[in-house]
Design an enzyme around this catalytic site. Structure first.
Site, mmCIF file in Angstrom:
data_model
loop_
_atom_site.group_PDB
_atom_site.id
_atom_site.type_symbol
_atom_site.label_atom_id
_atom_site.label_comp_id
_atom_site.label_asym_id
_atom_site.label_seq_id
_atom_site.Cartn_x
_atom_site.Cartn_y
_atom_site.Cartn_z
ATOM 1 C CB THR A 4 -0.911 0.029 1.245
ATOM 2 O OG1 THR A 4 -0.131 0.380 2.407
ATOM 3 C CG2 THR A 4 -1.559 -1.329 1.478
ATOM 4 C CB CYS A 5 0.135 4.859 -0.227
ATOM 5 S SG CYS A 5 -1.112 5.067 1.049
#
EC number: 1.2.1.70
Length: 400
Positions: free
Chosen positions: A45-46
């Site tokens: 994910t980010c």
């Protein structure tokens, strides 16, 4: 052995960028990891890079690091920024992560959807089949239960909501959102719930956001963004691009103040922009430090419901213990059927048809009663961790 390797908490974004994975290479990563591990799930994910794995062979921590670093072509100097958790610690980590205990913004529930996505991708890739699959199934159920019972929707929080609320408090009314993935969609949804003057949504493919076109939202492609970028008050950037999408030269030196919230890792926005007097730039690390009134409430509520996490950890560990004796249970049931068949056949040769049917039912029910009691005892001892001696006795009774 079940384990997880990932980036340590509070590692600077400049380091996290070097450890970010590119979605387009996902299939390649999984294929290479399965050469070394029985099962694999990549959570990318980010804000989080984690690889969950299951291996049947005994393997040292150094070997695990080497195998994974080779697949992702990471520099060995970055190993000090990584953690490795095994067995119960790995299980605990996943259960806490999915409930938001490890999120940079405490209680942020986007991670639940992200883990569900990683699980579905792993199923599609055929990269999980047994222990990891069960662990993720229990974790997802844990996350859903925690979200429902904890009622975190009453104190909503996300990097998106904090960014937009911060911008609104600063008087921003003209917004630009770069990217229309999960985070971009949340940003648009949040903005549409407030009275803003206009929203420019910048995407690669305009057709994917055509339903948003209206009085407030205007959808543009990346080639058109610079036509309006100097007219807006705030940029929320959340693309998955491996390169900069807002460059220093895109924004003029002179003009009204522009607030930029860069939610991406790697960063979307050229950090040199912060040197311009009119630009106030915050990356994801700085956004997570913005204090909001709900932080204390979330922390207290999450601690109150942490028992859900502990129950889910126990559920999986107990499943593992029972699974370890499942082959013994299967062999006992097979032997039971063999003995019953022998006894029934012997009686059938001696008695009449009606008596034989009655005898078959009695023999089977008597055998079931004793075998099922033995199985219950074996399971009970397995949960206590003392099944080896019990299994030895039961095997002598039923299998020799």
């Amino acid at each position: 052995m079940i384990g997880v390797i990932g980036v340590k908490r509070n590692v600077d974004i400049a380091i996290r960028e070097k450890l970010a994975l590119y979605p387009k290479k996902h299939k390649k990563y999984v294929g290479e990891l399965l050469n070394s591990f029985k099962e694999v799930v990549i959570l990318n994910t980010c804000n989080r890079t984690e690889i969950y794995f299951n291996c049947t062979e005994e393997i040292s921590e150094d070997e695990i690091f080497d195998k994974i670093f080779n697949v992702f072509n990471w520099n060995d100097d970055l190993k000090k920024y990584m953690f490795l958790s095994k067995e119960k610690r790995a299980v605990t980590h996943l259960m806490e992560v999915i409930c938001g205990f490890h999120s940079r913004i405490l209680g942020e529930d986007q991670i639940l959807g992200q883990i569900k996505g990683a699980y579905k991708t792993a199923i599609s890739d055929n990269s999980i089949s047994s222990e990891l699959q069960k662990m993720f199934e229990i974790a997802i159920a844990c996350g859903k239960k925690f979200k429902t019972e904890c009622k975190m929707f009453e104190v909503p929080v996300s990097s998106v909501s904090i960014s937009i609320n911060s911008a609104l408090l600063k008087g921003c009314r003209k917004f630009m959102v770069l990217g229309y993935g999960e985070i971009g969609k949340l940003a648009i949804k949040h903005l549409l719930s407030h009275k803003v003057e206009c929203i420019y949504l910048i995407v690669r493919d305009k057709s994917k956001a055509s339903d948003l076109e209206g009085e407030i939202v205007e959808v543009l492609d990346f080639n058109e963004k610079n036509q309006v970028i100097n007219e807006i008050d705030c940029i929320v950037s959340c693309t998955a691009a491996p390169h900069t999408v807002v460059r220093n030269e895109d924004i003029k030196t002179e003009g009204e103040t522009i607030h930029i919230y860069d939610l991406a890792v790697p960063r979307d926005v050229d950090k040199e922009l912060s040197e311009k007097e009119r630009v106030i730039l915050k990356d994801i690390d700085e956004i997570s430090k913005i204090d909001d009134k709900n932080k204390k409430i979330r922390k207290e509520r999450m601690e109150e419901y942490k028992h859900i996490v502990e129950e889910s950890i126990d559920e999986f560990l107990n499943w593992l213990k029972i699974r370890e004796v499942s082959s013994k249970i299967r062999n006992i049931k097979i032997r039971e059927n063999e003995i019953c068949s022998e006894r029934i056949k012997t009686f059938s040769n001696k008695g009449n048809g009606e008596n034989a049917k009655l005898a078959e039912r009695m023999i089977k029910s008597t055998a079931d009663a004793y075998v099922n009691r033995a199985i219950e005892l074996l399971k009970s001892e397995a949960l206590k961790g003392s099944d080896s001696y019990c299994a030895e006795i039961i095997e002598k009774i039923f299998l020799t």
